[in-house]
Design an enzyme around this catalytic site. Structure first.
Site, PDB file in Angstrom:
ATOM      1  N   CYS A 128       7.120   9.807  -0.775  1.00 33.84           N
ATOM      2  CA  CYS A 128       6.087  10.533  -0.492  1.00 33.84           C
ATOM      3  C   CYS A 128       5.986  11.873  -1.513  1.00 33.84           C
ATOM      4  O   CYS A 128       6.831  12.757  -1.590  1.00 33.84           O
ATOM      5  CB  CYS A 128       6.055  11.068   0.830  1.00 33.84           C
ATOM      6  SG  CYS A 128       4.544  11.986   1.333  1.00 33.84           S
TER       7      CYS A 128
ATOM      8  N   HIS B  53       7.179   4.278  12.127  1.00 36.59           N
ATOM      9  CA  HIS B  53       7.224   4.298  10.791  1.00 36.59           C
ATOM     10  C   HIS B  53       8.257   5.255  10.030  1.00 36.59           C
ATOM     11  O   HIS B  53       8.250   6.270   9.904  1.00 36.59           O
ATOM     12  CB  HIS B  53       5.824   4.850  10.174  1.00 36.59           C
ATOM     13  CG  HIS B  53       5.535   4.629   8.779  1.00 36.59           C
ATOM     14  ND1 HIS B  53       4.571   3.695   8.189  1.00 36.59           N
ATOM     15  CD2 HIS B  53       6.154   5.258   7.776  1.00 36.59           C
ATOM     16  CE1 HIS B  53       4.464   4.052   6.978  1.00 36.59           C
ATOM     17  NE2 HIS B  53       5.375   4.984   6.648  1.00 36.59           N
TER      18      HIS B  53
ATOM     19  N   ARG C 179       0.906  -1.168   0.038  1.00 37.48           N
ATOM     20  CA  ARG C 179       0.079   0.029   0.064  1.00 37.48           C
ATOM     21  C   ARG C 179       0.889   1.348   0.195  1.00 37.48           C
ATOM     22  O   ARG C 179       1.023   1.772  -0.884  1.00 37.48           O
ATOM     23  CB  ARG C 179      -0.847  -0.069   1.132  1.00 37.48           C
ATOM     24  CG  ARG C 179      -2.193   0.872   1.262  1.00 37.48           C
ATOM     25  CD  ARG C 179      -1.734   2.487   1.401  1.00 37.48           C
ATOM     26  NE  ARG C 179      -1.118   2.615   2.705  1.00 37.48           N
ATOM     27  CZ  ARG C 179      -0.636   3.799   3.030  1.00 37.48           C
ATOM     28  NH1 ARG C 179      -0.617   4.934   2.274  1.00 37.48           N
ATOM     29  NH2 ARG C 179      -0.154   3.897   4.435  1.00 37.48           N
ATOM     30  N   ASP C 180       1.384   1.522   1.081  1.00 32.46           N
ATOM     31  CA  ASP C 180       2.375   2.839   1.301  1.00 32.46           C
ATOM     32  C   ASP C 180       3.267   2.612   0.201  1.00 32.46           C
ATOM     33  O   ASP C 180       3.752   3.796  -0.418  1.00 32.46           O
ATOM     34  CB  ASP C 180       2.922   2.948   2.509  1.00 32.46           C
ATOM     35  CG  ASP C 180       3.802   4.201   2.968  1.00 32.46           C
ATOM     36  OD1 ASP C 180       3.945   4.789   1.917  1.00 32.46           O
ATOM     37  OD2 ASP C 180       4.141   4.170   3.966  1.00 32.46           O
TER      38      ASP C 180
ATOM     39  N   ASN D 234      10.247   4.022   2.399  1.00 36.06           N
ATOM     40  CA  ASN D 234      10.220   3.554   3.688  1.00 36.06           C
ATOM     41  C   ASN D 234      11.357   2.579   4.247  1.00 36.06           C
ATOM     42  O   ASN D 234      12.318   2.166   3.419  1.00 36.06           O
ATOM     43  CB  ASN D 234       9.202   2.740   3.727  1.00 36.06           C
ATOM     44  CG  ASN D 234       7.639   3.265   3.716  1.00 36.06           C
ATOM     45  OD1 ASN D 234       7.402   4.035   4.498  1.00 36.06           O
ATOM     46  ND2 ASN D 234       7.076   3.253   2.512  1.00 36.06           N
TER      47      ASN D 234
ATOM     48  N   HIS E  79      11.229   6.399   7.547  1.00 33.00           N
ATOM     49  CA  HIS E  79      11.910   6.519   6.228  1.00 33.00           C
ATOM     50  C   HIS E  79      13.178   6.404   6.414  1.00 33.00           C
ATOM     51  O   HIS E  79      13.833   6.970   7.582  1.00 33.00           O
ATOM     52  CB  HIS E  79      11.207   7.645   5.514  1.00 33.00           C
ATOM     53  CG  HIS E  79       9.823   7.353   4.989  1.00 33.00           C
ATOM     54  ND1 HIS E  79       9.264   7.671   3.656  1.00 33.00           N
ATOM     55  CD2 HIS E  79       8.635   6.729   5.557  1.00 33.00           C
ATOM     56  CE1 HIS E  79       8.127   7.397   3.782  1.00 33.00           C
ATOM     57  NE2 HIS E  79       7.826   6.825   4.472  1.00 33.00           N
TER      58      HIS E  79
HETATM   59 MG    MG Z   1       5.754   5.612   4.540  1.00 29.41          MG
END
Ligand code: MG
Length: 310
Positions: free
Chosen positions: A254, A221, A13-14, A263, A223
């Site tokens: 992003c 979370h 997803r991300d 990530n 990066h």
């Molecule tokens: Mg992310």
């Protein structure tokens, strides 16, 4: 220190949402299955956003239908009540909402201010309650009872914002305080720009209420823009954090955060945690074959995803 660590795999997803390639439905399913077969069981499957806005997530509904009733219960991102309705129609039980700590990031990324964003989350909870859903804490296993759901909330830009620069940790604390009456199983605190270091994370983690940390209600979370993600995670472990998000091959980025790279790579995270004596339940060798490579390190870039699942 709790040696059992939960990894939330956000690649499907991300990761995919923030790269220019789009997998087909079949490739997307294959990727999720390959990740699950390595031992990952907290996986993000897709996002119930408008398909015209995010073509890479256009077959999310089909993904949810495909995995409905299977042993693999996936997480789905839900942006609003409309998305929630679609998710619930597919029997989704793991739901992730999102907001940002940074005022400007909220305005530019989702076109609303923080309070409007939090109001949408509240409206979604109202919908769930009205429809008779109950809310499970993060550590409780899901049952076949579709009326039980788990909720995660992503708070992005907790360390810094591409527009505002470094964020004061008190902003994130204020969000937790504002939402404390909601049964949110876990908050995933995102360093969207990937500029965090152990020191900056410490300034945030040290302020978090112990109850949140003890109950596994906080995830990190990270990066990896400057290669400081694992060092930051080591700091998180010191604070008792036991859930970390990562993305296979470091997929992601992003679009609203210029300069942010992917990530933290799941294979790097698993390697690190294994070597440090933590239990993740993930078979690193199997994980490394997801993209057909047996080499350690962040080698699985977007083109490899594309090749492996074409
Ligand atoms: Mg992310």
């Amino acid at each position: 220190m709790n040696k059992n660590i939960s990894i939330v795999e956000v690649g499907p997803r991300d990761g995919l949402q923030n790269v220019s390639h789009t997998l087909t439905f079949g490739q997307h399913v294959k990727l999720i299955k390959a990740l699950a077969s390595s031992g990952l069981h907290e996986i993000e499957g897709g996002s119930f956003v408008r398909p015209d806005k995010l073509p890479s997530m256009a077959h999310t509904k089909d993904i949810a239908t495909y995995f409905k009733g299977s042993d693999l219960s996936l997480w789905y991102l839900v942006p609003n009540q409309k998305g929630l309705k679609l998710a619930l129609e597919q029997g989704v039980q793991k739901i992730a909402f999102f907001t940002a700590a940074s005022k400007t990031f909220n305005e530019k990324n989702i076109g609303m201010n923080l309070n409007e964003s939090l109001q949408i989350i509240r409206s979604c909870f109202d919908d769930l309650k009205q429809q008779g859903y109950s809310f499970l804490p993060h550590w409780t296993d899901l049952t076949n009872d579709e009326k039980k759901v788990k909720i995660r909330l992503y708070i992005s830009t907790v360390i810094a914002c591409p527009y505002q620069g470094p964020l004061d940790p008190s902003v994130t604390l204020d969000i937790l305080e504002k939402l404390k009456d909601l049964p949110i199983a876990q908050y995933s605190l995102g360093d969207t720009l990937g500029v965090g270091t152990p020191k900056t994370w410490k300034s945030l983690l040290s302020l978090l209420p112990q109850t949140y940390l003890n109950l596994n209600r906080i995830a990190m979370h990270c990066h990896d823009t400057y290669g400081c993600a694992l060092a930051s995670i080591a700091e998180g472990l010191n604070y008792g954090i036991t859930t970390f998000d990562s993305s296979i091959g470091g997929l992601g980025g992003c679009p609203y955060a210029p300069g942010a790279t992917g990530n933290l790579a799941t294979e790097d995270l698993v390697y690190f945690l294994n070597k440090e004596g933590f239990e993740t339940g993930v078979d690193l060798e199997k994980l490394l074959t997801v993209f057909g490579t047996e080499t350690t390190g962040t080698l699985c870039n977007v083109s490899k995803v594309y090749q492996a699942f074409s």
